[in-house]
Design an enzyme around this catalytic site. Structure first.
Site, PDB file in Angstrom:
ATOM      1  N   LYS A   9       0.836  -1.208   0.000  1.00  0.00           N
ATOM      2  CA  LYS A   9       0.000   0.000   0.000  1.00  0.00           C
ATOM      3  C   LYS A   9       0.870   1.258   0.000  1.00  0.00           C
ATOM      4  O   LYS A   9       0.649   2.182  -0.779  1.00  0.00           O
ATOM      5  CB  LYS A   9      -0.892   0.007   1.247  1.00  0.00           C
ATOM      6  CG  LYS A   9      -1.566   1.332   1.515  1.00  0.00           C
ATOM      7  CD  LYS A   9      -2.481   1.288   2.714  1.00  0.00           C
ATOM      8  CE  LYS A   9      -1.822   1.611   4.022  1.00  0.00           C
ATOM      9  NZ  LYS A   9      -1.472   3.038   4.211  1.00  0.00           N
ATOM     10  N   ASN A  10       1.875   1.279   0.871  1.00  0.00           N
ATOM     11  CA  ASN A  10       2.660   2.501   1.039  1.00  0.00           C
ATOM     12  C   ASN A  10       3.618   2.772  -0.114  1.00  0.00           C
ATOM     13  O   ASN A  10       4.245   3.822  -0.161  1.00  0.00           O
ATOM     14  CB  ASN A  10       3.429   2.466   2.369  1.00  0.00           C
ATOM     15  CG  ASN A  10       2.495   2.661   3.555  1.00  0.00           C
ATOM     16  OD1 ASN A  10       1.309   2.931   3.375  1.00  0.00           O
ATOM     17  ND2 ASN A  10       3.028   2.519   4.753  1.00  0.00           N
ATOM     18  N   CYS A  49      -6.112  12.938  13.079  1.00  0.00           N
ATOM     19  CA  CYS A  49      -5.875  11.538  12.753  1.00  0.00           C
ATOM     20  C   CYS A  49      -5.888  10.754  14.046  1.00  0.00           C
ATOM     21  O   CYS A  49      -5.422  11.237  15.075  1.00  0.00           O
ATOM     22  CB  CYS A  49      -4.530  11.415  12.058  1.00  0.00           C
ATOM     23  SG  CYS A  49      -4.022   9.728  11.800  1.00  0.00           S
ATOM     24  N   ARG A  52       0.169  14.280  13.523  1.00  0.00           N
ATOM     25  CA  ARG A  52       0.697  14.061  12.170  1.00  0.00           C
ATOM     26  C   ARG A  52       0.650  15.301  11.270  1.00  0.00           C
ATOM     27  O   ARG A  52      -0.099  15.352  10.298  1.00  0.00           O
ATOM     28  CB  ARG A  52      -0.042  12.895  11.496  1.00  0.00           C
ATOM     29  CG  ARG A  52       0.153  11.589  12.219  1.00  0.00           C
ATOM     30  CD  ARG A  52      -0.556  10.449  11.541  1.00  0.00           C
ATOM     31  NE  ARG A  52       0.240   9.848  10.494  1.00  0.00           N
ATOM     32  CZ  ARG A  52      -0.104   8.725   9.865  1.00  0.00           C
ATOM     33  NH1 ARG A  52      -1.214   8.106  10.174  1.00  0.00           N
ATOM     34  NH2 ARG A  52       0.654   8.225   8.928  1.00  0.00           N
ATOM     35  N   ASP A 105       4.443   0.417  12.052  1.00  0.00           N
ATOM     36  CA  ASP A 105       3.283  -0.273  11.483  1.00  0.00           C
ATOM     37  C   ASP A 105       3.208  -1.746  11.897  1.00  0.00           C
ATOM     38  O   ASP A 105       2.249  -2.440  11.537  1.00  0.00           O
ATOM     39  CB  ASP A 105       3.292  -0.153   9.952  1.00  0.00           C
ATOM     40  CG  ASP A 105       2.888   1.244   9.483  1.00  0.00           C
ATOM     41  OD1 ASP A 105       2.427   2.042  10.312  1.00  0.00           O
ATOM     42  OD2 ASP A 105       3.046   1.539   8.279  1.00  0.00           O
ATOM     43  N   ARG A 149      -8.876  -0.641   4.448  1.00  0.00           N
ATOM     44  CA  ARG A 149      -8.047   0.415   3.849  1.00  0.00           C
ATOM     45  C   ARG A 149      -6.694  -0.139   3.435  1.00  0.00           C
ATOM     46  O   ARG A 149      -6.116   0.316   2.454  1.00  0.00           O
ATOM     47  CB  ARG A 149      -7.829   1.545   4.864  1.00  0.00           C
ATOM     48  CG  ARG A 149      -9.064   2.367   5.151  1.00  0.00           C
ATOM     49  CD  ARG A 149      -8.721   3.532   6.029  1.00  0.00           C
ATOM     50  NE  ARG A 149      -7.462   4.123   5.577  1.00  0.00           N
ATOM     51  CZ  ARG A 149      -6.633   4.815   6.351  1.00  0.00           C
ATOM     52  NH1 ARG A 149      -6.931   5.027   7.606  1.00  0.00           N
ATOM     53  NH2 ARG A 149      -5.511   5.314   5.858  1.00  0.00           N
TER      54      ARG A 149
HETATM   55  C1  UD1 Z   1       4.138   6.839   6.559  1.00  0.00           C
HETATM   56  C2  UD1 Z   1       3.331   5.592   6.286  1.00  0.00           C
HETATM   57  C3  UD1 Z   1       2.745   5.039   7.586  1.00  0.00           C
HETATM   58  C4  UD1 Z   1       3.855   4.828   8.605  1.00  0.00           C
HETATM   59  C5  UD1 Z   1       4.705   6.084   8.765  1.00  0.00           C
HETATM   60  C6  UD1 Z   1       5.925   5.865   9.644  1.00  0.00           C
HETATM   61  C7  UD1 Z   1       2.516   5.971   4.035  1.00  0.00           C
HETATM   62  C8  UD1 Z   1       1.370   6.269   3.139  1.00  0.00           C
HETATM   63  N1  UD1 Z   1       2.265   5.945   5.352  1.00  0.00           N
HETATM   64  O1  UD1 Z   1       3.253   7.816   7.097  1.00  0.00           O
HETATM   65  O2  UD1 Z   1       2.103   3.801   7.294  1.00  0.00           O
HETATM   66  O3  UD1 Z   1       3.277   4.517   9.855  1.00  0.00           O
HETATM   67  O4  UD1 Z   1       5.169   6.543   7.485  1.00  0.00           O
HETATM   68  O5  UD1 Z   1       6.695   4.825   9.156  1.00  0.00           O
HETATM   69  O6  UD1 Z   1       3.615   5.728   3.573  1.00  0.00           O
HETATM   70  N2  UD1 Z   1       6.056  14.662  10.884  1.00  0.00           N
HETATM   71  C9  UD1 Z   1       6.135  16.002  11.180  1.00  0.00           C
HETATM   72  N3  UD1 Z   1       5.951  16.890  10.153  1.00  0.00           N
HETATM   73  C10 UD1 Z   1       5.719  16.508   8.869  1.00  0.00           C
HETATM   74  C11 UD1 Z   1       5.656  15.135   8.578  1.00  0.00           C
HETATM   75  C12 UD1 Z   1       5.825  14.234   9.604  1.00  0.00           C
HETATM   76  O7  UD1 Z   1       6.342  16.382  12.330  1.00  0.00           O
HETATM   77  O8  UD1 Z   1       5.573  17.372   7.997  1.00  0.00           O
HETATM   78  C13 UD1 Z   1       6.231  13.651  11.985  1.00  0.00           C
HETATM   79  C14 UD1 Z   1       4.969  12.832  12.234  1.00  0.00           C
HETATM   80  O9  UD1 Z   1       4.078  13.467  13.093  1.00  0.00           O
HETATM   81  C15 UD1 Z   1       5.556  11.568  12.836  1.00  0.00           C
HETATM   82  C16 UD1 Z   1       6.902  11.424  12.112  1.00  0.00           C
HETATM   83  O10 UD1 Z   1       7.177  12.698  11.546  1.00  0.00           O
HETATM   84  O11 UD1 Z   1       5.795  11.752  14.214  1.00  0.00           O
HETATM   85  C17 UD1 Z   1       6.921  10.389  11.015  1.00  0.00           C
HETATM   86  O12 UD1 Z   1       5.802  10.570  10.185  1.00  0.00           O
HETATM   87  P1  UD1 Z   1       5.848  10.262   8.620  1.00  0.00           P
HETATM   88  O13 UD1 Z   1       7.023   9.414   8.304  1.00  0.00           O
HETATM   89  O14 UD1 Z   1       5.699  11.539   7.878  1.00  0.00           O
HETATM   90  O15 UD1 Z   1       4.532   9.411   8.429  1.00  0.00           O
HETATM   91  P2  UD1 Z   1       3.681   9.341   7.121  1.00  0.00           P
HETATM   92  O16 UD1 Z   1       4.569   9.628   5.957  1.00  0.00           O
HETATM   93  O17 UD1 Z   1       2.434  10.140   7.283  1.00  0.00           O
END
Ligand code: UD1
Length: 422
Positions: free
Chosen positions: A22-23, A117, A122, A307, A399
């Site tokens: 999925k990711n 969320c 996030r 995950d 999902r």
């Molecule tokens: C992706 C995965 C999700 C997985 C996660 C962590 C997809 C579609 N989803 O989610 O399944 O659980 O990686 O491996 O690939 N953060 C910030 N600011 C930002 C972006 C992120 O502070 O602009 C923080 C988030 O709150 C979190 C951390 O960074 O604490 C990691 O999040 P992130 O890697 O961005 O998660 P996703 O990409 O949303």
């Protein structure tokens, strides 16, 4: 709302075919916005989140052809809107992945803020700051991120102070069409980022270092039509292997990749499982034993994935001994623990650490799925403990898991979907 009725106490054994990740599929669909011409994607998982992403780009006028047999062809030649509306974005945060490609290719994008969320706040500030560093003008107003650029994005040095998977992917995609060189430092090293990079390279992008923490992209003026096969889902693979371990059984996952599964396999070996691997399969044999409890701490790849945290928490509930489960990526990602306690799980939560005392006394109970991986962990626990469990709100699981009930049935799980219409 659909529910799962599960009769527990079964030993799981047999074979499961793993679906595409999925990711990886979600950013690759977004990458189709970078090229006027077809991107043919194979090994596409049939999931609600994938449908949402396809719907999102289709509502921009993009041509989406589901040619069957896990293949989708996307052509953005007829795109007529650069907006990702709230109604779709609110159902899937990963919709933010269209921001970088739209901006880089068409010079503008309007993407609804993903909003709250279940597993923490996030934010998407790092995505926005990265694109601003590349010359975009971005305002956040009326719940939308409105981004514009005169001409092309400009290459830049972007340092992420937190490792972000979709943030890295958004900047990576945007940088392929930027003028000059972009260097992403402290980039996410997840295999799904590498898979996206490979797809972009097939489209003609100049990318080095994907899979390491420094990715260098030399922008090109345009990308071309291409085809790409999505990597296997390592989280789905891990879910079935952990379920097998919890049940004392023996399960082989097929069409998967052992090389991107190190941290999880190591923990399963520590739990007492025998693991055998081939190029595209992994077999776990527990030989009827109860697993040993294992400590885990989540962290970015290649460390233990957040995950898989809920699934290992489920295993630790029925394992021998006491374990500590520490979540360092997301705040508030322990909601499954409360439901596990309803089934007799002995769990104490202190901040971001849960202490779990394994027990053989757990029993089925009515529970509620709260997020995607939490739902999977409840299904796994329900399959192995005594008695019957009714799991409500299983739309979360659809999902991200393709035909999960059929796959569990194939390996001996007693699981039935009760449709809302029944
Ligand atoms: C992706 C995965 C999700 C997985 C996660 C962590 C997809 C579609 N989803 O989610 O399944 O659980 O990686 O491996 O690939 N953060 C910030 N600011 C930002 C972006 C992120 O502070 O602009 C923080 C988030 O709150 C979190 C951390 O960074 O604490 C990691 O999040 P992130 O890697 O961005 O998660 P996703 O990409 O949303």
């Amino acid at each position: 709302m659909d529910k799962f009725l599960i009769e527990g106490g079964k030993c799981l054994s047999g074979e499961v075919r793993v679906s595409g990740a999925k990711n990886a599929a979600l950013p690759i669909i977004a990458a189709a916005l970078l090229v006027r011409g077809p991107l043919q994607i194979s090994n596409m998982p049939a999931l609600h989140d994938v449908n949402t992403m396809l719907k999102l780009i289709a509502c921009m006028g993009v041509d989406v052809k589901d040619t069957g047999d896990m293949q989708v062809t996307i052509d953005s030649s007829a795109i007529n809107s650069y907006k990702a509306p709230y109604e779709l974005v609110k159902t899937m945060r990963a919709s933010i992945l269209v921001l970088g490609p739209l901006l880089a290719h068409f010079g503008e994008a309007e993407v609804s803020l993903p909003g709250g969320c279940a597993i923490g706040s996030r934010p998407v500030d790092l995505h926005i700051r990265g694109l601003e560093a590349m010359g975009a003008t971005i305002v956040v107003e009326e719940g939308y991120i409105r981004a514009k650029i005169d001409g092309r994005l400009k290459g830049a040095k972007i340092f992420f102070d937190t490792v972000t998977v979709t943030g890295t992917e958004n900047i990576l995609m945007a940088a392929t069409l930027a003028e000059g060189q972009t260097i992403i430092e402290n980039a996410a090293k997840e295999p799904e980022v590498t898979d996206l990079a490979e797809c972009l390279i097939a489209m003609g992008a100049d990318i080095q270092g994907a899979g390491t923490d420094t990715i260098t992209i030399n922008g090109v003026s345009e990308l071309q039509a291409a085809s790409h096969s999505v990597i296997p889902d390592r989280i789905e693979t891990g879910t079935f292997l952990v379920a097998a371990a919890m049940s004392g059984g023996c399960v082989t996952t097929r069409a998967t990749r052992p090389d991107i599964q190190e941290a999880v396999l190591q923990k399963l070996i520590e739990a007492g499982a025998e693991i055998e691997t081939g190029d595209d399969w992994i077999r776990l044999d527990m030989k009827g034993k109860q697993p040993k409890a294992v400590n885990i701490t989540t962290a970015p790849y290649p460390a233990f994935p957040t995950d898989m945290q809920a699934q290992f928490a489920a295993m630790n509930c029925v394992a021998q001994g006491v374990s500590h489960v520490k979540e360092t990526i997301f705040e508030n990602r322990f909601m499954h623990m409360q439901e596990m306690i309803r089934m007799g799980g002995k769990i104490l939560i202190d901040g971001n650490t849960a202490t779990i005392e394994g027990s053989t006394e757990l029993k089925g109970a009515p529970v509620m799925a709260t997020d995607l991986r939490a739902s999977a962990s409840l299904v796994m626990l329900a399959l192995v403990v005594k008695g019957e469990t009714l799991i409500d709100r299983i739309y979360h699981i659809d999902r991200g898991y393709e035909n999960i009930e059929e796959k569990f049935q194939q390996i001996g799980g007693k699981i039935t979907r009760i449709s809302a219409t029944n």
